[in-house]
Design a protein around this motif. Structure first.
Motif, PDB file in Angstrom:
ATOM      1  N   SER A   1       0.842  -1.187   0.000  1.00 22.63           N
ATOM      2  CA  SER A   1       0.000   0.000   0.000  1.00 22.63           C
ATOM      3  C   SER A   1       0.879   1.240   0.000  1.00 22.63           C
ATOM      4  O   SER A   1       1.910   1.279   0.673  1.00 22.63           O
ATOM      5  CB  SER A   1      -0.905   0.015   1.242  1.00 22.63           C
ATOM      6  OG  SER A   1      -1.568   1.263   1.350  1.00 22.63           O
TER       7      SER A   1
ATOM      8  N   TYR B   1       0.266   3.812   1.407  1.00 19.99           N
ATOM      9  CA  TYR B   1       0.123   4.495   2.687  1.00 19.99           C
ATOM     10  C   TYR B   1       0.868   3.804   3.826  1.00 19.99           C
ATOM     11  O   TYR B   1       0.939   4.330   4.932  1.00 19.99           O
ATOM     12  CB  TYR B   1      -1.361   4.586   3.069  1.00 19.99           C
ATOM     13  CG  TYR B   1      -2.200   5.328   2.058  1.00 19.99           C
ATOM     14  CD1 TYR B   1      -2.066   6.707   1.887  1.00 19.99           C
ATOM     15  CD2 TYR B   1      -3.120   4.646   1.269  1.00 19.99           C
ATOM     16  CE1 TYR B   1      -2.837   7.389   0.954  1.00 19.99           C
ATOM     17  CE2 TYR B   1      -3.902   5.322   0.339  1.00 19.99           C
ATOM     18  CZ  TYR B   1      -3.753   6.693   0.189  1.00 19.99           C
ATOM     19  OH  TYR B   1      -4.529   7.363  -0.732  1.00 19.99           O
TER      20      TYR B   1
ATOM     21  N   HIS C   1      -5.984   4.675  12.863  1.00 18.27           N
ATOM     22  CA  HIS C   1      -6.754   3.595  12.240  1.00 18.27           C
ATOM     23  C   HIS C   1      -7.271   2.647  13.307  1.00 18.27           C
ATOM     24  O   HIS C   1      -6.591   2.345  14.283  1.00 18.27           O
ATOM     25  CB  HIS C   1      -5.901   2.868  11.213  1.00 18.27           C
ATOM     26  CG  HIS C   1      -5.666   3.677   9.982  1.00 18.27           C
ATOM     27  ND1 HIS C   1      -6.478   3.593   8.866  1.00 18.27           N
ATOM     28  CD2 HIS C   1      -4.739   4.632   9.698  1.00 18.27           C
ATOM     29  CE1 HIS C   1      -6.044   4.432   7.943  1.00 18.27           C
ATOM     30  NE2 HIS C   1      -4.993   5.076   8.420  1.00 18.27           N
TER      31      HIS C   1
ATOM     32  N   LYS D   1      -8.900  -0.544   2.434  1.00 20.12           N
ATOM     33  CA  LYS D   1      -8.631   0.723   1.736  1.00 20.12           C
ATOM     34  C   LYS D   1      -8.279   1.766   2.784  1.00 20.12           C
ATOM     35  O   LYS D   1      -9.137   2.546   3.216  1.00 20.12           O
ATOM     36  CB  LYS D   1      -9.849   1.153   0.922  1.00 20.12           C
ATOM     37  CG  LYS D   1     -10.209   0.173  -0.198  1.00 20.12           C
ATOM     38  CD  LYS D   1     -11.478   0.609  -0.924  1.00 20.12           C
ATOM     39  CE  LYS D   1     -11.835  -0.390  -2.026  1.00 20.12           C
ATOM     40  NZ  LYS D   1     -13.111  -0.020  -2.699  1.00 20.12           N
TER      41      LYS D   1
ATOM     42  N   GLY E   1      -6.578   4.636   2.896  1.00 19.37           N
ATOM     43  CA  GLY E   1      -6.871   6.031   2.552  1.00 19.37           C
ATOM     44  C   GLY E   1      -5.946   7.063   3.176  1.00 19.37           C
ATOM     45  O   GLY E   1      -6.001   8.246   2.811  1.00 19.37           O
ATOM     46  N   SER E   2      -5.096   6.645   4.117  1.00 20.28           N
ATOM     47  CA  SER E   2      -4.131   7.553   4.745  1.00 20.28           C
ATOM     48  C   SER E   2      -3.025   6.718   5.370  1.00 20.28           C
ATOM     49  O   SER E   2      -3.130   5.482   5.456  1.00 20.28           O
ATOM     50  CB  SER E   2      -4.804   8.433   5.796  1.00 20.28           C
ATOM     51  OG  SER E   2      -5.320   7.644   6.856  1.00 20.28           O
TER      52      SER E   2
ATOM     53  N   SER F   1     -13.219  -1.245   4.544  1.00 18.12           N
ATOM     54  CA  SER F   1     -12.792  -0.006   5.192  1.00 18.12           C
ATOM     55  C   SER F   1     -13.857   1.053   4.994  1.00 18.12           C
ATOM     56  O   SER F   1     -14.447   1.159   3.912  1.00 18.12           O
ATOM     57  CB  SER F   1     -11.474   0.508   4.593  1.00 18.12           C
ATOM     58  OG  SER F   1     -10.426  -0.413   4.806  1.00 18.12           O
TER      59      SER F   1
ATOM     60  N   PRO G   1     -14.946   5.157   4.815  1.00 20.71           N
ATOM     61  CA  PRO G   1     -14.293   6.299   4.165  1.00 20.71           C
ATOM     62  C   PRO G   1     -13.182   6.870   5.038  1.00 20.71           C
ATOM     63  O   PRO G   1     -13.275   6.857   6.267  1.00 20.71           O
ATOM     64  CB  PRO G   1     -15.439   7.313   4.005  1.00 20.71           C
ATOM     65  CG  PRO G   1     -16.685   6.493   4.064  1.00 20.71           C
ATOM     66  CD  PRO G   1     -16.399   5.359   4.999  1.00 20.71           C
ATOM     67  N   SER G   2     -12.135   7.342   4.399  1.00 18.60           N
ATOM     68  CA  SER G   2     -11.033   7.958   5.140  1.00 18.60           C
ATOM     69  C   SER G   2     -11.548   9.190   5.872  1.00 18.60           C
ATOM     70  O   SER G   2     -12.195  10.059   5.275  1.00 18.60           O
ATOM     71  CB  SER G   2      -9.912   8.353   4.172  1.00 18.60           C
ATOM     72  OG  SER G   2      -8.817   8.893   4.879  1.00 18.60           O
TER      73      SER G   2
ATOM     74  N   THR H   1     -10.262   6.305  11.146  1.00 21.59           N
ATOM     75  CA  THR H   1     -10.791   5.562  10.011  1.00 21.59           C
ATOM     76  C   THR H   1     -11.041   4.139  10.486  1.00 21.59           C
ATOM     77  O   THR H   1     -10.148   3.509  11.069  1.00 21.59           O
ATOM     78  CB  THR H   1      -9.821   5.569   8.818  1.00 21.59           C
ATOM     79  OG1 THR H   1      -9.705   6.911   8.313  1.00 21.59           O
ATOM     80  CG2 THR H   1     -10.313   4.669   7.697  1.00 21.59           C
TER      81      THR H   1
END
Length: 537
Positions: free
Chosen positions: A76, A78, A95, A266, A268-269, A512, A514-515, A520
């Motif tokens: 990933s 991230y 997370h 996912k 996202g960060s 996952s 949404p960020s 998250t």
């Protein structure tokens, strides 16, 4: 090598001169010989490249070839991997992996229409020790926002902390969501149990690359004898042993719970890998899940490892023994049983398994950190040994009996690497197991041996250790008997894959939300057993 005569050559023989034919014939025979040899070589070795580059998660065939390696983590953009920053770097998003969530229409300790989120949370970006999480509950006609107060069971050398957040919501809950920064994520939840198979539940921490079926039989039949039901968490297990455990589940000895590796589908960060940075495969989270499941159903819950076996001393059942101990201090929060290390000689086959012989072979060593038995309405979380949130002065420390910690199984004919790795003094067995109980447990084992399914499985049970010394050696190198310098777990242990050893491994559909900030959320649904994953943690 003989070459068959070819019709083409025979048909053209009359049109050619004898010398020309001879020269051409020799050339063709040479070319054909080379072609046949090349074909043979290709056929013989066409899979050679595939075998040496074979995916270790999907070995083929039944040979005993060992393939070293660990499954590659998902790549990933991230993912943060700088080792020196794992405890100090602050990132914008914490997370959260939601391992489980429960709904309680009624609860003696949580109140009516309570919910509990069992999570693993990045704890290094800001103080989460008493964080209040926002959630939304709805029942189809009414929606209500709520606040869930949290409690953590952290290990300071790990980035992620086991966390439980609890609150109250609408009645007849149908939909449950966690909210962060205005973004809501629906979280799957289960109804808490209100009945239990037995009044005493023994929660067993997650097993991985499990192969010690001899210890399982010892614990399963002992718990059954003294009136307890085992609830065991499993990540991965040798296939024949898995089939044996499933048959014991069908016979009512235990419940098997799939325990998931954590994955951020996912992210996202930016994030740090959760399995590598969580203590011991989130063992505290598994035991807490068991507590939350049986909170309203069981009278007592014991938090043990599979190799922690308790033989009551003064009463014929665990229930009576625990009742008698709590009667001395009614407001106690837990019973603490010390664990004494033991070794024993284990049978190589089920046919050889004799409980009298097993007990006779037991040898005793030193006492280690204990394990606890609790009244579930007095706890909302637990840790590997005992809850960090518990007042130590309210515990009852049991002087005798001790848990028989059979951590050192000795093979009759194996190389017993464990003796070289773990040099400790063992002497004559000095715990008490009543003869009447030994006889009863032996007879129960003999009865199960006659079970047709057990007899079918017995021939395929492992007779030699393979993964046990691998894991033990890795643990000794990383953290056993020494001050922690990193988050303790098996993620850095190399698990060799053998073609003749197949494992069942848990898997699921991962999702996952949404960020969002500050959290998250990640979760899973539809857990299942996979025979393709491999023998890994």
């Amino acid at each position: 090598m003989k070459i068959a005569s070819l019709p083409l050559l025979n048909s053209n023989k009359k049109e050619m001169g004898s010398s020309s034919y001879g020269r051409i014939s020799k050339k063709l025979i040479l070319l054909l010989t080379i072609a046949v040899c090349c074909g043979y070589v290709y056929y013989k070795f066409k899979d050679f490249g595939n075998e040496i580059n074979e995916d270790p998660e999907h070995p083929k065939g039944d040979s005993a070839e060992i393939i070293n390696g660990t499954p590659a983590p998902p790549v990933s953009e991230y993912l943060l991997s700088e080792e020196s920053e794992r405890l100090t770097r602050k990132i914008p998003v914490s997370h959260v992996f939601v391992a489980s969530a429960y709904y309680y229409p009624t609860s003696k300790s949580l109140g009516n229409n309570a919910v509990a989120f069992n999570m693993v949370v990045d704890s290094k970006n800001f103080d989460i020790s008493k964080y209040t999480y926002n959630f939304v509950g709805s029942n189809g006609t009414h929606t209500e926002s709520g606040f869930a107060i949290s409690q953590i069971e952290e290990e300071e050398m790990c980035r992620y902390a086991p966390t439980v957040a609890r609150g109250n919501t609408v009645e007849n809950l149908k939909k449950l969501e966690l909210e962060s920064g205005g973004t809501k994520v629906e979280i799957p939840f289960k109804m808490a149990r209100y009945t239990a198979p037995k009044p005493v539940i023994i929660c067993i921490s997650p097993q991985f690359v499990a192969e010690q079926w001899q210890i399982f039989l010892m614990h399963a039949h002992t718990a059954h004898r003294f009136g307890a039901h085992i609830h065991i968490y499993v990540i991965s297990i040798v296939k024949a042993y898995f089939e044996l455990m499933k048959e014991y589940e069908r016979q009512g000895y235990l419940t098997i719970e799939k325990w998931m590796r954590m994955k951020f589908d996912k992210p996202g960060s930016q994030y740090f890998e959760p399995n590598l940075n969580t203590e011991l495969r989130n063992q505290a989270g598994a035991l807490t899940d068991c507590l939350l499941q049986y909170k309203e159903a069981a009278e007592y819950i014991a938090f043990f490892d599979l190799d922690d076996v308790l033989f009551p001393l003064n009463y014929p059942t665990y229930l009576e023994e625990f009742n008698a101990e709590y009667a001395q201090k009614p407001d106690a929060t837990s019973l603490v049983y010390g664990r004494r290390e033991h070794e024993f000689i284990k049978a190589e086959t089920l046919a050889e398994y004799d409980f009298h012989e097993l007990v006779a072979s037991l040898k005793t060593s030193y006492t280690r950190a204990g394990k606890v038995v609790v009244k579930p309405d007095r706890h909302n979380t637990t840790w590997i040994h005992a809850s960090h949130r518990e007042d130590p002065t309210k515990r009852i420390h049991i002087k005798t009996p001790h848990l028989i910690h059979v951590q050192r199984p000795i093979q009759k004919n194996g190389n017993n690497e464990i003796k070289d790795m773990w040099k400790s003094r063992f002497w004559r067995f000095n715990e008490t197991i009543h003869e009447v109980d030994i006889a009863a447990i032996h007879e129960d084992i003999q009865r199960m041996k006659k079970n047709k399914e057990v007899a079918r499985i017995a021939k395929r049970l492992p007779s030699r250790d393979f993964y046990f010394p691998v894991v033990f050696k890795c643990y000794l190198k990383q953290f056993y008997g020494r001050k922690l310098t990193e988050c303790p777990n098996a993620e850095k242990c190399v698990m060799p894959q053998r073609k003749d050893i197949k494992c069942m491994h848990t898997d699921a559909e991962y999702f996952s939300g949404p960020s969002s900030e500050p959290f998250t959320f990640h979760y899973f649904t539809n857990p299942f057993w996979s025979s393709d994953y491999g023998c890994y943690q």
